[in-house]
Scaffold this motif. Structure first.
Motif: not given
Length: 325
Positions: A231-240
């Motif tokens: 839902d956000r530009p660039g689809a930032p990671l939430t887990r890594w």
């Protein structure tokens, strides 16, 4: 081999990196990097086992073209050499992997590792998070910690699910060890693994590297859910994976398959060019090595804007147990 912390070259007999002092004992005895296959690790007692890692840095400098390297840095322009190879192809019976730098990046921050024992085959694919420092080192460290852990558990009869969890734990620890407490950011990567045994197909992941099931006949499907914010530009990671990552465990699923096919692991250097799983049906029925060549070639032909890494494991028979998220 190379140091997993600073990418400096090291001899196979070295115990510590001469450049930064990091211990070099994480790899199995006798490991020589990309293209090396063991008929059995020394002292392992596993007949027919072997593994292939993502490999030491090699080839010419991606920035100036020189082939000289001093302490992990180019002897001509002084820039740090990548921890992985611009291109590496690995193959064992029923499992193969291929990574390519792509057409736009100066270094390959993706990494691959494959292996097998008499109990089954395993593969790991990691994608360095480009916004983090030494992302290539993180990806290589994760692969080369995860794969031996998976093979050890399989060799001890622990099963595919336990092997997947052990692989993730060791990969996470290896990447966490790269963090500098004084730095704001830590080396980071995404992670996906696949394990195929006689009675199970298991996938584990964190981040947006993916796994797909490609049956010989029928519809292909995606087996993973991206750990990202679409839902956000660039689809930032939430887990890594990384020293600054949230405290997360792996998502591990047993996959139900209804016949022979291919288990595909890949980074977003390939998946960005897929409109959906149906785009993968062209490699159905191919050998893992042939499918890897086809898929990486497709990504390069489509533009190759990112590093590309794929691994494929052949699944020869029906396994009715499992679930898909």
């Amino acid at each position: 081999m190379t140091c997993t912390r600073c990418a400096a070259p090291a001899a196979a007999t070295d115990q510590f990196c001469e450049a930064c002092g990091t211990a070099l004992g994480a790899a199995p005895p006798g490991w020589l990097g990309s293209g090396w296959l063991s008929s059995g690790w020394p002292g392992s007692g596993w007949p027919g086992s072997g593994w292939l890692g993502s490999g030491a840095a090699g080839g010419r400098c991606a920035h100036c073209g020189a082939d000289a390297s001093v302490g992990g840095y180019c002897g001509e322009c002084g820039r740090r050499r990548g921890a992985g190879r611009d291109r590496a192809a690995l193959e064992l019976p029923d499992v193969a992997a291929l990574t390519d730098r792509g057409r736009r990046r100066h270094a390959n921050e993706d990494a691959i590792a494959i292996g097998r024992t008499a109990a089954g085959a395993a593969a790991v694919v990691c994608d360095g998070v480009a916004s983090s420092p030494r992302a290539d080192v993180a990806a290589v460290a994760a692969c080369e910690a995860a794969l031996p852990a998976a093979l050890r558990v399989l060799g001890d009869g622990g099963g595919a699910h336990r092997a997947s969890e052990a692989a993730f734990d060791d990969a996470s620890a290896a990447v966490h060890a790269l963090a500098d407490p004084a730095a704001a950011d830590a080396p980071s990567c995404t992670y996906v693994s696949g394990i195929v045994t006689g009675d199970a197909v298991v996938v584990g992941w964190v981040g947006d590297s993916r796994a797909y099931w490609i049956p010989h006949t029928g519809a292909a499907r995606c087996l993973t859910v991206d750990d990202a914010r679409p839902d956000r530009p660039g689809a930032p990671l939430t887990r890594w994976l990384g020293g600054d990552a949230p405290d997360v465990g792996p998502r591990v699923v047993a996959v139900a398959v209804d016949g022979p096919g291919l288990l595909l692991l890949c980074t977003d250097g390939l998946s960005r060019y897929l409109d959906g799983p149906a785009d993968l049906t062209g490699v159905a029925g191919s050998s893992p090595a042939a499918a890897a060549q086809t898929l990486v070639g497709r990504a390069l032909a489509a533009g190759g804007v990112d590093n590309i890494a794929v691994a494929l494991l052949a699944v020869p028979r029906r396994n009715p147990g499992g679930d898909v998220p």
